[in-house]
Design a protein around this motif. Structure first.
Motif, PDB file in Angstrom:
ATOM      1  N   ASP A 436       0.183  -1.179  -0.067  1.00  0.00           N
ATOM      2  CA  ASP A 436       0.207   0.452   0.179  1.00  0.00           C
ATOM      3  C   ASP A 436       0.523   1.401  -0.108  1.00  0.00           C
ATOM      4  O   ASP A 436       0.196   3.011  -0.407  1.00  0.00           O
ATOM      5  CB  ASP A 436      -1.192   0.338   1.265  1.00  0.00           C
ATOM      6  CG  ASP A 436      -1.629  -1.254   0.886  1.00  0.00           C
ATOM      7  OD1 ASP A 436      -2.452  -1.125  -0.494  1.00  0.00           O
ATOM      8  OD2 ASP A 436      -2.152  -1.678   2.690  1.00  0.00           O
ATOM      9  N   ILE A 437       1.496   1.464   0.714  1.00  0.00           N
ATOM     10  CA  ILE A 437       3.288   2.049   0.568  1.00  0.00           C
ATOM     11  C   ILE A 437       3.487   2.747  -0.456  1.00  0.00           C
ATOM     12  O   ILE A 437       3.567   3.746  -1.083  1.00  0.00           O
ATOM     13  CB  ILE A 437       3.961   1.880   1.825  1.00  0.00           C
ATOM     14  CG1 ILE A 437       3.244   2.349   3.242  1.00  0.00           C
ATOM     15  CG2 ILE A 437       5.096   3.965   1.656  1.00  0.00           C
ATOM     16  CD1 ILE A 437       2.579   3.795   3.761  1.00  0.00           C
ATOM     17  N   LYS A 438       4.115   0.718  -1.543  1.00  0.00           N
ATOM     18  CA  LYS A 438       4.382   1.451  -2.861  1.00  0.00           C
ATOM     19  C   LYS A 438       3.076   2.312  -3.547  1.00  0.00           C
ATOM     20  O   LYS A 438       3.821   2.840  -4.614  1.00  0.00           O
ATOM     21  CB  LYS A 438       4.704   0.016  -2.550  1.00  0.00           C
ATOM     22  CG  LYS A 438       6.497  -0.810  -2.726  1.00  0.00           C
ATOM     23  CD  LYS A 438       6.286  -1.642  -2.938  1.00  0.00           C
ATOM     24  CE  LYS A 438       7.394  -2.512  -2.297  1.00  0.00           C
ATOM     25  NZ  LYS A 438       8.874  -1.376  -3.320  1.00  0.00           N
ATOM     26  N   LYS A 439       2.061   2.331  -3.424  1.00  0.00           N
ATOM     27  CA  LYS A 439       1.240   2.713  -4.293  1.00  0.00           C
ATOM     28  C   LYS A 439       1.311   3.711  -4.613  1.00  0.00           C
ATOM     29  O   LYS A 439       1.552   4.620  -5.615  1.00  0.00           O
ATOM     30  CB  LYS A 439      -0.231   2.047  -4.454  1.00  0.00           C
ATOM     31  CG  LYS A 439      -0.955   0.409  -4.554  1.00  0.00           C
ATOM     32  CD  LYS A 439      -1.991  -0.341  -4.625  1.00  0.00           C
ATOM     33  CE  LYS A 439      -2.192  -1.573  -4.591  1.00  0.00           C
ATOM     34  NZ  LYS A 439      -3.344  -1.166  -4.235  1.00  0.00           N
ATOM     35  N   HIS A 440       1.274   4.448  -3.051  1.00  0.00           N
ATOM     36  CA  HIS A 440       1.382   6.695  -2.678  1.00  0.00           C
ATOM     37  C   HIS A 440       3.005   6.645  -3.473  1.00  0.00           C
ATOM     38  O   HIS A 440       3.211   7.592  -4.133  1.00  0.00           O
ATOM     39  CB  HIS A 440       1.622   6.274  -0.897  1.00  0.00           C
ATOM     40  CG  HIS A 440       0.392   6.685  -0.875  1.00  0.00           C
ATOM     41  ND1 HIS A 440      -0.002   7.768  -0.971  1.00  0.00           N
ATOM     42  CD2 HIS A 440      -0.148   5.213  -0.255  1.00  0.00           C
ATOM     43  CE1 HIS A 440      -1.654   7.425  -0.750  1.00  0.00           C
ATOM     44  NE2 HIS A 440      -1.895   5.914  -0.146  1.00  0.00           N
ATOM     45  N   TYR A 441       3.909   5.910  -3.106  1.00  0.00           N
ATOM     46  CA  TYR A 441       4.898   6.390  -3.956  1.00  0.00           C
ATOM     47  C   TYR A 441       5.521   6.546  -4.978  1.00  0.00           C
ATOM     48  O   TYR A 441       5.850   7.199  -5.436  1.00  0.00           O
ATOM     49  CB  TYR A 441       7.020   5.607  -2.869  1.00  0.00           C
ATOM     50  CG  TYR A 441       7.143   5.642  -1.764  1.00  0.00           C
ATOM     51  CD1 TYR A 441       7.012   7.367  -1.384  1.00  0.00           C
ATOM     52  CD2 TYR A 441       7.272   4.902  -0.663  1.00  0.00           C
ATOM     53  CE1 TYR A 441       7.110   7.317   0.167  1.00  0.00           C
ATOM     54  CE2 TYR A 441       7.566   5.288   0.851  1.00  0.00           C
ATOM     55  CZ  TYR A 441       7.650   5.955   0.927  1.00  0.00           C
ATOM     56  OH  TYR A 441       7.826   6.639   2.473  1.00  0.00           O
ATOM     57  N   LYS A 442       4.339   5.318  -5.806  1.00  0.00           N
ATOM     58  CA  LYS A 442       4.505   5.138  -7.489  1.00  0.00           C
ATOM     59  C   LYS A 442       3.735   6.387  -7.230  1.00  0.00           C
ATOM     60  O   LYS A 442       4.089   7.289  -8.743  1.00  0.00           O
ATOM     61  CB  LYS A 442       3.878   3.846  -7.432  1.00  0.00           C
ATOM     62  CG  LYS A 442       3.899   3.478  -8.731  1.00  0.00           C
ATOM     63  CD  LYS A 442       3.237   2.663  -9.020  1.00  0.00           C
ATOM     64  CE  LYS A 442       3.960   2.074 -10.526  1.00  0.00           C
ATOM     65  NZ  LYS A 442       2.385   0.711 -11.337  1.00  0.00           N
ATOM     66  N   GLY A 443       2.691   6.862  -7.070  1.00  0.00           N
ATOM     67  CA  GLY A 443       2.137   8.556  -7.641  1.00  0.00           C
ATOM     68  C   GLY A 443       3.087   9.010  -6.805  1.00  0.00           C
ATOM     69  O   GLY A 443       2.914  10.476  -8.265  1.00  0.00           O
TER      70      GLY A 443
END
Length: 558
Positions: A436-443
């Motif tokens: 989930d954190i990776k999704k934010h960093y990807k964004g």
């Protein structure tokens, strides 16, 4: 041995001892940083996870706070019990694993009353020994907890806060505490637009609140203020008698500004955060007066202020001044049924309580006819006006060239910063194992890359602009054609937003006596162009030519 002659002196001494005992020893506390951003938050003013971490770590470093853990979560805080990491954080605090908590803003911790209430309860029980926010001032005392509670209430309403709200990576200060149009009762506004105690009038108003705490009726309070000669401060620096009645007393009794809590539309701010504001009563006394015993009643109060700030009409809002009181008139819309359907009419009304013309309005058509009449006289069409224009344009072109070079340097510095953030965010993305954190960093990576692309395009445009040097200046014939078409253009505009934009470009304000426009001030450069024509033998008019008599036809914009 200390000598105390009054109970007040003894109480003060005891409170001082208690304050010493309860002094926060932050240098020995173990702090945990909690940051959060959910996928349903589209507001770009909410900082990214990476930015929140950086700001909180910098805050801790500057204040000598020992951080032992950083928790990042990608969940919404609208509903309780759906954030596993937040729940684990509270459990660890209860178990004594951490002493203090650091977050970017209260709305990162809670946007529902259950979680908010639990945080305040842990503060009351001293389980959370210290609570810090990087963009919100909090004191761990009764008033501070109440302010925190109000902030949680406003967060639940999903309002924008007037703290250090920023777009991602760009820090912009917002002038908080300067949003009041008129001074509150018992205060005057200083040159910084801050509220300051207004001498004897401040003391009279303070007594009025005390009377309410003692059970006096609003009629009794109004009578007391009237008989005591209460006067209200006006922005011209003069005091004028102000007649109080039950409704006016009720209005100031429910206003939390007198405690230092300013609710402006959907925003709330602690005035003491920005300057040495002197409240008339404490938060506890305000809660007692208004019988606000729980969070739901606080929400009702916040909603009441939200409604009060609702904007109904944007056509020249704040530009039409009442000459009797000198205050900007309220811009409104009145719907009226006609044989062709519902038609909306625009008006300006004086809402100053103690103004002789309070409640009286002037039709927007009077203002627009004034503008049309003035422009029909072709006030800017002359050789003198053109000479002024061409001279100014050459000067402005040179200044813009200098500014363009400075801007280019700034843009290049911003690009370097974005390059650094891109590299840092890539490292965080690769090192974090939470999907989930990776999704934010990807964004975050996508937004930074888009930002880089945009700023690189802007840099190229600036370079091209600098190469061109001084921009073209209109010929005399082109200038006359443009100036003479201004009135025609305005006559054809039907969209209120476009009309408002052009009016604001032409004028700074209008002053009315309730029937006519008695004066108006042109904006730059139109004021200079008009004066150039007058000084060279044009129509010898003042800055308020062609006064108009109000007619019966209402100005309408459907």
């Amino acid at each position: 041995m200390a000598n105390f002659t009054t109970t007040a002196e003894l109480v003060t001494a005891i409170q001082g001892l208690q304050s010493d005992e309860n002094e926060v020893k932050s240098d020995t506390y173990r702090y945990v940083i909690y940051v959060r951003k959910s996928t349903d938050e589209k507001d770009k003013q909410v900082r990214s996870l990476g930015d929140q971490v950086d700001v909180c770590k910098e805050y801790a470093l500057n204040n000598g706070l020992r951080v032992v853990k950083i928790i990042q979560e990608a969940e919404s805080a609208k509903e309780p019990d759906i954030r596993p990491k937040f729940r684990g954080l509270l459990d660890d605090l209860k178990a004594g694993k951490y002493d203090g908590l650091i977050a970017w803003h209260p709305d990162r911790l809670a946007r529902n009353m259950k979680d908010a209430g639990e945080i305040i309860d842990l503060l009351d029980k001293h389980i959370i020994k210290d609570l810090k926010f990087a963009s919100f001032t909090f004191q761990n005392d009764t008033s501070g907890k109440m302010l925190l509670g109000i902030s949680f209430v406003i967060s639940k309403q999903y309002s924008d806060h007037l703290s250090d709200s920023v777009t991602r990576g760009n820090v912009k200060s917002i002038e908080e505490g300067k949003l009041i149009n008129r001074a509150k009762h018992g205060y005057f506004k200083d040159r910084n637009q801050y509220l300051r105690p207004d001498g004897a009038n401040f003391l009279l108003m303070k007594t009025a609140f005390k009377m309410r705490l003692e059970g006096k009726t609003m009629v009794e309070i109004a009578t007391y203020l009237n008989e005591s000669g209460y006067q209200k401060w006006h922005k011209d620096g003069k005091h004028r008698p102000f007649y109080m009645d039950k409704q006016k007393v009720q209005k100031f009794l429910i206003d939390p500004t007198y405690t230092g809590v300013l609710i402006y539309g959907k925003q709330t701010v602690d005035l003491a955060t920005f300057y040495d504001f002197h409240p008339m009563l404490s938060v506890e006394e305000f809660m007692q007066i208004n019988q606000l015993g729980n969070k739901s009643e606080l929400i009702k109060l916040a909603k009441k202020h939200h409604k009060r700030e609702n904007i109904k009409a944007n056509l020249m809002r704040g530009m039409v001044i009442c000459d009797a009181c000198g205050e900007a008139m309220h811009a409104g819309i009145t719907p009226k049924k006609t044989k062709d359907g519902v038609v909306r009419y625009f008006y300006y009304r004086c809402d100053t309580d103690d103004c002789d013309r309070s409640g009286k309005s002037i039709r927007a058509k009077v203002v627009m006819d004034y503008i049309y009449n003035f422009l029909d006289q072709k006030p800017f069409s002359s050789k003198a006006s053109y000479k002024h224009y061409s001279t100014e344009m050459k000067r402005v072109a040179e200044e813009r060239l200098i500014d363009a070079k400075k801007l280019l340097q700034s843009l290049q510095a911003q690009k370097r910063e974005l390059d650094h953030r891109l590299l840092k965010t890539k490292e965080l993305f690769l090192n974090d194992e939470d999907d989930d954190i990776k999704k934010h960093y990807k964004g975050d990576l996508k937004q930074i890359e888009e930002g880089l692309q945009n700023i690189e395009g802007t840099i190229e445009k600036q370079k091209e602009h600098i190469k061109k040097g001084q921009g073209g200046i209109l010929t005399y014939e082109e200038f006359l054609e443009l100036m003479e078409k201004t009135g025609q253009i305005m006559h054809k505009i039907k969209n209120m937003g476009e009309l408002d934009y052009l009016c604001r470009k032409l004028y700074m304000n209008f002053t009315t006596d309730g029937k006519n426009i008695i004066s108006a001030t042109l904006s730059a450069p139109f004021n200079e162009l008009y004066q150039a024509k007058v000084s060279q033998g044009g129509p010898q008019e003042t800055r308020t030519p062609y006064p108009l008599i109000a007619n019966e036809v209402l100005y309408q914009m459907s």
